[in-house]
Structures are given as C-alpha cells and as structure tokens.
Design an enzyme around this catalytic site. Structure first.
Site, PDB file in Angstrom:
ATOM      1  CD  GLU A  45      -3.053  -1.003   2.216  1.00 10.86           C
ATOM      2  OE1 GLU A  45      -2.961  -0.120   3.071  1.00 10.86           O
ATOM      3  OE2 GLU A  45      -4.001  -1.796   2.155  1.00 10.86           O
TER       4      GLU A  45
ATOM      5  CD  GLU B  58      -3.689  -5.896   3.991  1.00 14.67           C
ATOM      6  OE1 GLU B  58      -4.528  -5.064   4.412  1.00 14.67           O
ATOM      7  OE2 GLU B  58      -2.462  -5.704   4.054  1.00 14.67           O
TER       8      GLU B  58
HETATM    9  C1  BGP Z   1      -4.433  -2.019   5.401  1.00 17.92           C
HETATM   10  C2  BGP Z   1      -3.077  -2.386   5.917  1.00 17.92           C
HETATM   11  C3  BGP Z   1      -3.085  -3.409   6.996  1.00 17.92           C
HETATM   12  C4  BGP Z   1      -4.249  -3.314   7.956  1.00 17.92           C
HETATM   13  C5  BGP Z   1      -5.563  -3.052   7.245  1.00 17.92           C
HETATM   14  C6  BGP Z   1      -6.708  -2.743   8.181  1.00 17.92           C
HETATM   15  O1  BGP Z   1      -4.410  -0.717   4.925  1.00 17.92           O
HETATM   16  O2  BGP Z   1      -2.249  -2.878   4.882  1.00 17.92           O
HETATM   17  O3  BGP Z   1      -1.838  -3.381   7.627  1.00 17.92           O
HETATM   18  O4  BGP Z   1      -3.991  -2.507   9.017  1.00 17.92           O
HETATM   19  O5  BGP Z   1      -5.454  -2.002   6.330  1.00 17.92           O
HETATM   20  O6  BGP Z   1      -6.683  -1.405   8.535  1.00 17.92           O
HETATM   21  P1  BGP Z   1      -6.978  -0.879   9.984  1.00 17.92           P
HETATM   22  O7  BGP Z   1      -5.986  -1.572  10.863  1.00 17.92           O
HETATM   23  O8  BGP Z   1      -6.775   0.588   9.921  1.00 17.92           O
HETATM   24  O9  BGP Z   1      -8.373  -1.244  10.282  1.00 17.92           O
END
Ligand code: BGP
Length: 479
Positions: free
Chosen positions: A170, A379
C-alpha cells in the site's frame, strides 16, 4: 452480468490469510533488531489510539509455532506475512543481523513443513528509523539502493523456499498518510514532498522487481495496492467526471506506473500546473518500465463515491473514526477534482468503512481490462468488536457473512475472466491496528489482550475459523 454457471475456483487457488510484522510480532528490540519508524512514531503521545504500540503486539515472535500450527489445522494454503527490514539490517544499510534473518527462516520452514505457501511482503511500513535519521527515508534516492540491497539479500537467501513476493504494501497509503496527512510516520503535511517521495518509492519498487528477475526467474512478484474503485455519486455528468478524476488521481497514479511504467497524463498535467509533479531524472522512465510485476496484489476494503467539486470548495480536515463509534463520516476531497460522499446504498462497519462486496468484482475487472495482469487479493476483511464469551466462544457470524459475500464476488469475477491466483483475508490472528488499537479485530483467531492489558495472549478459535476451514476444504464449493 449474470452467468449461466459460475466457474469453479482453480485447483491450485491460494486460500490464504495475511499479517504484517509490526502488527503481530512484538519482540521490538530482540535479537539485534533495530528500531523502525513505527517504534519511534508510536512513542509520541497522541499519535495512536490510547497510545498503543507494537512492542509486544500479539507476541507472534515467540508464538509463531503455535500460530502456524493453527494455520495448518485450518488447512490454509498460503500465509502472507512481512519481514521487518530492521531485523535484517538494524541500521538499514550496514551490517546484516543473522539472528533476524534466522527468525524468518524458521517461520518459512515451519510453514513449508505444513505445506503452507509463504507469501513474503518485503515492506509493510516499518522503515528502519536509522534511514529516516540518516537521509530522510523515502525522500532520498539513496533508499533505492538500500532497499534493493535488503531485497536482494532476502531473494538470495530464500529463493528456493519462497515463490511469491510482495514488494511495497500500500504505497498509496503509507505515502499519503505519511507525507500529506501526517497520520503515519514521518508525520509530514506537504504535497510536493509527498509526490517526490512517492516517485522515489516507485523507483525502489521497480529496481527491486528488476533484481528479482535476475535472482529468482521462476518466482512471482508484485506490489500490493490499496484499491478503492471510484463510483459517481449520481448520473450527473459532473459527478461522473469527478469519479473519473478520483479513479485516476487515487488509483491510476500508482497502478499505471506499476503496470505501464508511466504516470497518467491527465493527473500529471494537473499536478504540473500546480508545481507538484515529481522530478523525473534521466533513466527514471526506463527503470520504471524495467520493473513490471507478475501480478498485482490488491488490498480491498471499500469503494469510494465521488461528486463534482468546484474550485472554491473548502473541506474541513477530516476527523477519522478511530474509536469504532459509527457515524463520523465527513466529506473530504480536492477542490476542482472531486469530493467524497457517503454512499447511502451501503452499510458500514463500526469504523464507518462502507461494506461493498460487488465493488471487489468491479475493481478486479477494471484491473483486468486496463492492465491484463493476474491478480492476488492480498488483503480483505472486517474489523469488528468481538466478544470472548464463556467457554472460549467468539460468535463472529458478521465476519463470516462479510467474507462469504466477498468470496462470492471473487467467483463471479473469475467467471468474468479475471485471472485470480489467491485470496488472503486480513487477518489470521487478531493484531494491532496501526491507529485503532486492539479492539478493532480482524482475525479468525481471537488473541486475549486489549489496549491496556497484555493478559495471557491466549489464542482462541472464533466461529469463523471452522467456517473458513470448510471453505478451503471444499475449494470454495461450500460457502
Ligand atoms: C491495510 C493495511 C493493513 C491493515 C488493514 C486494516 O491498509 O495494509 O496493515 O492494518 O489495512 O486497517 P486498519 O488496521 O486501519 O483497520
């Protein structure tokens, strides 16, 4: 588009789950690890929810065997995790820390021993603090060489064990939050600096991929992009144009460079007029074109809905929902380009993220049409408040529903013609959310700790654990 029949998931489909080093490992200064920018940033009061940090996280560093055993019990085909650069090179570019690399070797061997395909993310945001101090991290071209050396070290060490690699996780998020919104390290709000740092990250990404080709010719590599496909708010052509603007500005600006080695023309002109376009040096375009990925990693959580925004639009700086109290959405945008609206056709999570399974299919199709590359969903998942009930029960039916609906759209996308090689949920165990503490849980495995108390870090299988095991066992046949 309704199909007469859906295609089945391919036989070798990678049913997986994902994590990131800083969010699970803990052991922040063990066995020679150097500090990362997140170790530093989380110590500054006010930066994270209730001051949480990853010093201990869910202590995967000491629980990795137990965690992998749970993955094996579930039948996971693939596990995506990241390597902490500052475990390998504690000061970023000096001496190698053999103990750090051995931790990952043990983890990889443990996975392979259980026939779980390791998917290694090279960079999930935890830059060695030493490089931030030495030369400003992503703002110096020196990082292209240093990142390459770090990647080459890992390619050479693990080329016979690891087939799938993710370069930058990201980039659009860590660059924008780091250099425009100051919500991530290094906490800068300067768009010119943001575009320069982003360009350097593009070059580092391309160089690492070009090196990979030489060292691991039979491997597969690509970046993971946080893709939020853009929708128009209405059928007013002004809104449709605003959505086009958003798609190019928020997505094409990265995806075109990864896949074609060139920035989208319209946004380049827009930024150039404002003195914001990055400095292109001789050889940059050739380097970008030499580092094309084998697949595109897609992290999908939500779409964005956009309306026209006149040049004199004024936006308040958006207050983000970090405490899980619904209803904090505020319009945000870029005057003259677009403004982001709530999509009232969609439900949201407690953190105000819109839930849109069909948006995943739309996104995968756009990528397929525009870039003709295989895709791996690296993800996707639901952050929710989970409740540990008596007798070690967590009834997360809402998570099952969420993932099921997204998998249904994956199957539709495959039937549409998308070349999808795998699906990693976020996340396997509960873990630290960068800015939302421990109460925003994503895992199939509950980890017993909260913001203020590490408790016993006990692992408890949620209801979704058994459900996903069946999905995998039936290759998506039984949802
Ligand atoms: C993405 C990231 C992850 C994870 C996920 C959930 O942007 O790659 O590392 O954190 O989001 O986000 P959050 O933890 O803000 O809910």
């Amino acid at each position: 588009m309704d199909h007469k029949h859906n295609d089945a998931f391919p036989n070798n489909f990678l049913w997986g789950s994902a994590s990131a080093a800083y969010q699970i490992e803990g052991g922040w200064n063990e066995e020679g690890k150097g500090p990362s920018v997140w170790d530093h940033f989380t110590r500054i009061p006010g930066n994270t929810f209730k001051g949480t940090n990853g010093d201990v996280a869910v202590d995967h560093y000491h629980h990795y065997k137990e965690d992998v055993a749970l993955m094996a019990e579930m039948g996971l085909k693939a596990y995506r995790f990241s390597i902490a650069w500052s475990r390998i090179f504690p000061d970023g570019n000096g001496a190698l820390n053999e103990q750090g690399i051995q931790f990952y070797e043990r983890l990889i061997d443990e996975l392979l021993g259980h026939e779980i395909e390791p998917i290694v993310t090279l960079y999930h945001w935890d830059l060695p603090q030493a490089l931030q101090d030495q030369y400003g991290g992503w703002e110096s071209r020196q990082i292209i060489e240093d990142f390459n050396r770090y990647c080459v070290t890992l390619f050479e060490r693990f080329k016979d064990k690891v087939k799938y690699w993710v370069t930058l996780n990201e980039q659009n998020v860590f660059i924008r939050l780091g250099y425009e919104e100051a919500k991530h390290p290094p906490g800068v709000t300067d768009r010119k600096r943001m575009y320069e740092a982003n360009h350097i990250a593009n070059l580092a990404n391309a160089k690492a991929i070009a090196s990979f080709r030489e060292i691991v010719p039979d491997g597969k590599i690509g970046p993971s992009f946080a893709y939020g496909p853009a929708y128009p708010y209405s059928n007013d052509p002004g809104d449709v144009l605003a959505a086009e603007n958003a798609e190019e500005y928020l997505n094409g600006w990265w995806l075109d460079v990864y896949c074609d080695g060139e920035y989208p023309k319209t946004i380049w002109k827009y930024l150039e007029q404002r003195g914001l376009s990055p400095t292109l040096e001789e050889g940059d375009t050739a380097l970008l074109k030499s580092g094309k990925p084998d697949f595109l990693g897609v992290n999908y959580y939500q779409t964005g809905t956009f309306a026209e925004s006149p040049l004199n639009d004024v936006f308040q700086s958006s207050k983000e929902n970090h405490d899980g109290k619904k209803g904090q959405f505020k319009e945000s945008g870029i005057a003259g380009l677009f403004k982001r609206k709530r999509n009232n056709t969609l439900e949201t999570t407690d953190w105000d993220w819109e839930i849109d399974p069909i948006g995943l299919r739309i996104g995968l199709r756009r990528i397929t049409s525009r870039y003709r590359l295989p895709v791996m969903v690296t993800e996707n998942g639901l952050g929710a408040f989970d409740k540990l009930e008596k007798n070690n029960v967590v009834q997360d039916d809402y998570r099952i529903d969420y993932i099921r609906q997204h998998i249904e759209q994956l199957q539709a996308a495959i039937t549409d013609g998308v070349d999808l090689i795998g699906y990693c949920t976020w996340s396997f165990t509960d873990l630290l959310s960068w800015l939302n503490g421990y109460q925003k849980r994503y895992g199939f495995i509950y980890v017993d700790r909260d913001e203020t108390d590490e408790k016993d870090l006990r692992r408890v299988k949620k209801k979704s654990f058994d459900w996903y095991r069946t999905v995998i066992a039936t290759n998506g046949g039984n949802l």
